[in-house]
Design an enzyme around this catalytic site. Structure first.
Site, short mmCIF file in Angstrom:
data_model
loop_
_atom_site.label_atom_id
_atom_site.label_comp_id
_atom_site.label_asym_id
_atom_site.label_seq_id
_atom_site.Cartn_x
_atom_site.Cartn_y
_atom_site.Cartn_z
N SER A 1 4.44 -1.24 3.95
CA SER A 1 4.66 -2.59 4.48
C SER A 1 4.90 -3.57 3.34
O SER A 1 4.17 -3.57 2.34
CB SER A 1 3.45 -3.05 5.29
OG SER A 1 3.19 -2.16 6.35
N GLU B 1 -9.76 -1.91 5.36
CA GLU B 1 -8.55 -2.02 6.19
C GLU B 1 -8.92 -1.94 7.67
O GLU B 1 -8.39 -2.68 8.49
CB GLU B 1 -7.58 -0.90 5.82
CG GLU B 1 -6.24 -1.02 6.52
CD GLU B 1 -5.21 -0.01 6.01
OE1 GLU B 1 -5.53 0.80 5.13
OE2 GLU B 1 -4.07 -0.06 6.50
N GLN C 1 0.83 -1.20 0.00
CA GLN C 1 0.00 0.00 0.00
C GLN C 1 0.87 1.25 0.00
O GLN C 1 1.60 1.49 0.96
CB GLN C 1 -0.90 0.02 1.24
CG GLN C 1 -1.81 1.22 1.31
CD GLN C 1 -2.56 1.29 2.64
OE1 GLN C 1 -1.98 1.55 3.67
NE2 GLN C 1 -3.85 1.06 2.59
C1 LIG Z 1 3.27 -0.87 11.35
C2 LIG Z 1 2.85 0.16 10.37
C3 LIG Z 1 2.60 -0.20 9.07
C4 LIG Z 1 2.23 0.77 8.14
N1 LIG Z 1 2.03 0.38 6.85
C5 LIG Z 1 1.71 1.30 5.94
C6 LIG Z 1 1.56 0.92 4.57
O1 LIG Z 1 1.74 -0.26 4.21
N2 LIG Z 1 1.26 1.86 3.67
C7 LIG Z 1 1.06 3.17 4.02
O2 LIG Z 1 0.73 3.97 3.15
N3 LIG Z 1 1.20 3.59 5.32
C8 LIG Z 1 1.53 2.68 6.26
N4 LIG Z 1 1.71 3.06 7.57
C9 LIG Z 1 1.64 4.48 7.90
C10 LIG Z 1 0.43 4.90 8.73
O3 LIG Z 1 -0.74 4.90 7.94
C11 LIG Z 1 0.73 6.30 9.31
O4 LIG Z 1 1.82 6.15 10.19
C12 LIG Z 1 -0.44 6.88 10.05
O5 LIG Z 1 -1.49 7.19 9.16
C13 LIG Z 1 -0.04 8.16 10.83
O6 LIG Z 1 0.60 9.06 10.01
P1 LIG Z 1 2.03 9.70 10.44
O7 LIG Z 1 2.92 8.58 10.84
O8 LIG Z 1 2.45 10.59 9.34
O9 LIG Z 1 1.72 10.52 11.75
P2 LIG Z 1 1.14 12.01 11.81
O10 LIG Z 1 -0.06 12.10 10.91
O11 LIG Z 1 2.23 12.98 11.61
O12 LIG Z 1 0.61 12.08 13.31
C14 LIG Z 1 1.48 12.40 14.41
C15 LIG Z 1 0.61 12.48 15.67
O13 LIG Z 1 -0.34 13.55 15.55
C16 LIG Z 1 -1.65 13.07 15.76
N5 LIG Z 1 -2.60 13.78 14.88
C17 LIG Z 1 -2.45 14.06 13.57
N6 LIG Z 1 -3.55 14.66 13.10
C18 LIG Z 1 -4.42 14.76 14.12
C19 LIG Z 1 -5.75 15.29 14.24
N7 LIG Z 1 -6.40 15.84 13.19
N8 LIG Z 1 -6.36 15.23 15.46
C20 LIG Z 1 -5.71 14.67 16.53
N9 LIG Z 1 -4.45 14.15 16.46
C21 LIG Z 1 -3.82 14.20 15.28
C22 LIG Z 1 -1.60 11.60 15.38
O14 LIG Z 1 -2.64 10.85 15.98
C23 LIG Z 1 -0.21 11.20 15.90
O15 LIG Z 1 -0.27 10.93 17.28
C24 LIG Z 1 2.08 2.13 8.53
C25 LIG Z 1 2.32 2.50 9.86
C26 LIG Z 1 2.72 1.54 10.77
C27 LIG Z 1 2.98 1.97 12.19
#
Ligand SMILES: Cc1cc2nc3c(=O)[nH]c(=O)nc-3n(C[C@H](O)[C@H](O)[C@H](O)COP(=O)(O)OP(=O)(O)OC[C@H]3O[C@@H](n4cnc5c(N)ncnc54)[C@H](O)[C@@H]3O)c2cc1C
Length: 377
Positions: free
Chosen positions: A156, A239, A121
């Protein structure tokens, strides 16, 4: 929701149980957690065995009850879970089934079911995670191709994937949610570079993916150009709504194992631990009921899960962390030994409240779309 068992469903259970008892002893040893090519081969081989025995499409075509029976029985027997191709089987495949053309369904779905291809993805980017609609990977139209440039992160299983469900921006001038398109990207296309990322537990289970002028045929677009946000919501509903359901059964098994281990090592005498395990038992039973409700609701909704998936994802990801914290208590000082059972699962459970949308984001969805509270700023 009607989940009573018909004679045909009970017959399905008996047939499946007999088949599992015959084939599981013939499987080779499982590869080590960080042997991704080995894990790919193992998981695809298992998928092929399911296909040959007529069970491959149970996640897509079976009734909710049959699907639940399948999950209960495979978990009870200790059968492999979907593994390396969870994206293909649990959300890219179902999205193509729901949104793809007849040609696209014929092209991509049979190889997934036969255990021939792995999908990953490509949604998240360095500056687009929770706020996915701010993604910047650009796709410009050039005749019957899109030319894609940008980068993805946390992808992933990208290292062992054949295809990627990829979100790109096709109209930078449009409002953010309206300029996005959902493409199927062949991972061996020229200009695709995969750079693995190592996790806390030492595994390279996900990667950065760099895209440099990658040519993707327009025929690989699922849904209309600039209608990718709507298609993305379908993918995310699979998902969050149904992709984790098999794991709930596995958590209930782990809970039973924890109780047995605590009896053996004397920790069962601690009433606080017993209460904790009892409460978790109630929690996972409730989650199993919620799972049944979500799957049943999805059936009534043309196979696409509803917003209840966010309630499930929120509660399940926290319950999983509590389960493995309880495992650490049962293990005592051994919980620092990565070779002991449950220790790697405890580390990976930390990621569950982030992957597939963080808990804060799920709370926002529940607040706005279920409780009807005003939108946050
Ligand atoms: C094990 C694992 C597998 C993954 N696999 C994939 C994959 O295969 N493909 C893919 O595309 N992605 C994947 N991801 C990514 C995952 O979708 C993102 O990590 C997730 O959507 C959070 O985005 P970010 O890491 O950019 O955090 P950010 O969006 O930067 O968030 C940082 C913090 O701010 C908080 N926050 C942000 N916006 C808000 C809001 N509006 N209100 C309140 N709090 C908020 C969040 O909750 C978090 O605590 C994976 C992540 C993990 C951990």
């Amino acid at each position: 929701m009607d989940l009573s068992r018909t004679p045909e469903e009970e017959e399905f259970r008996t047939r499946l149980r007999t088949w599992l008892a015959a084939v599981l002893p013939t499987l080779p040893a499982r590869p080590s957690p960080d042997d991704w090519p080995g894990r790919r081969a193992y998981d695809l081989r298992w998928q092929r065995m399911l296909y040959d025995a007529g069970y491959a499409d149970v996640h897509w075509d079976a009734s909710p009850t049959v699907r639940m029976i399948f999950l209960e029985e495979t978990e009870r027997a200790g059968a492999p879970y979907v593994g390396a191709n969870f994206v293909g089987l649990l959300h890219a495949g179902p999205t193509i089934a729901a949104e793809g053309t007849a040609d696209q369904r014929a092209r991509w779905l049979p190889p997934i079911l036969r255990g021939e291809q792995v999908w990953c993805q490509g949604f998240s980017e360095p500056d687009a995670g929770s706020d996915l609609a701010s993604l910047r990977t650009r796709a410009r139209r050039d005749g019957d191709h899109y030319v894609v440039t940008g980068s993805k992160i946390w992808t992933s299983h990208a290292e062992v994937a054949d295809w990627c469900e990829l979100l790109v921006r096709t109209d930078p001038a449009a409002p953010r949610h309206r300029g996005i398109t959902w493409l199927a990207l062949p991972m061996d296309a020229e200009g695709v570079t995969v750079r693995p990322l190592r996790t806390l537990a030492g595994s390279a289970e996900f990667a950065e993916v760099f895209l440099d002028e990658v040519r993707v045929p327009v025929a690989n677009r699922v849904g209309e150009e600039n209608d990718g946000w709507r298609v993305t919501m379908v993918t995310l509903s699979f998902e969050r709504g149904t992709a984790f359901v098999g794991e709930v059964v596995a958590c209930r098994r782990v809970l039973g194992e924890l109780a047995s281990a605590a009896r053996e090592n004397g920790r069962w005498d601690d009433p606080v631990l017993r209460r904790r395990l009892g409460r978790l038992d109630a929690e996972f039973r409730a989650l199993w009921r919620l799972t049944q409700w979500n799957v049943s609701e999805a059936e009534a909704n043309g196979g696409v899960p509803g917003v209840g998936g966010s309630v499930f994802k929120l509660r399940y990801s926290h319950a999983r962390q509590e389960l493995y914290d309880a495992a650490a208590e049962v293990l005592g000082p051994d919980c620092l030994d990565l070779d002991r059972p449950w220790v790697l699962d405890r580390l990976s459970s930390l990621s569950y409240t982030i992957a597939a949308g963080t808990s804060q984001i799920q709370r926002g969805i529940v607040a706005e779309r279920i409780l009807g509270l005003p939108r946050g700023r």
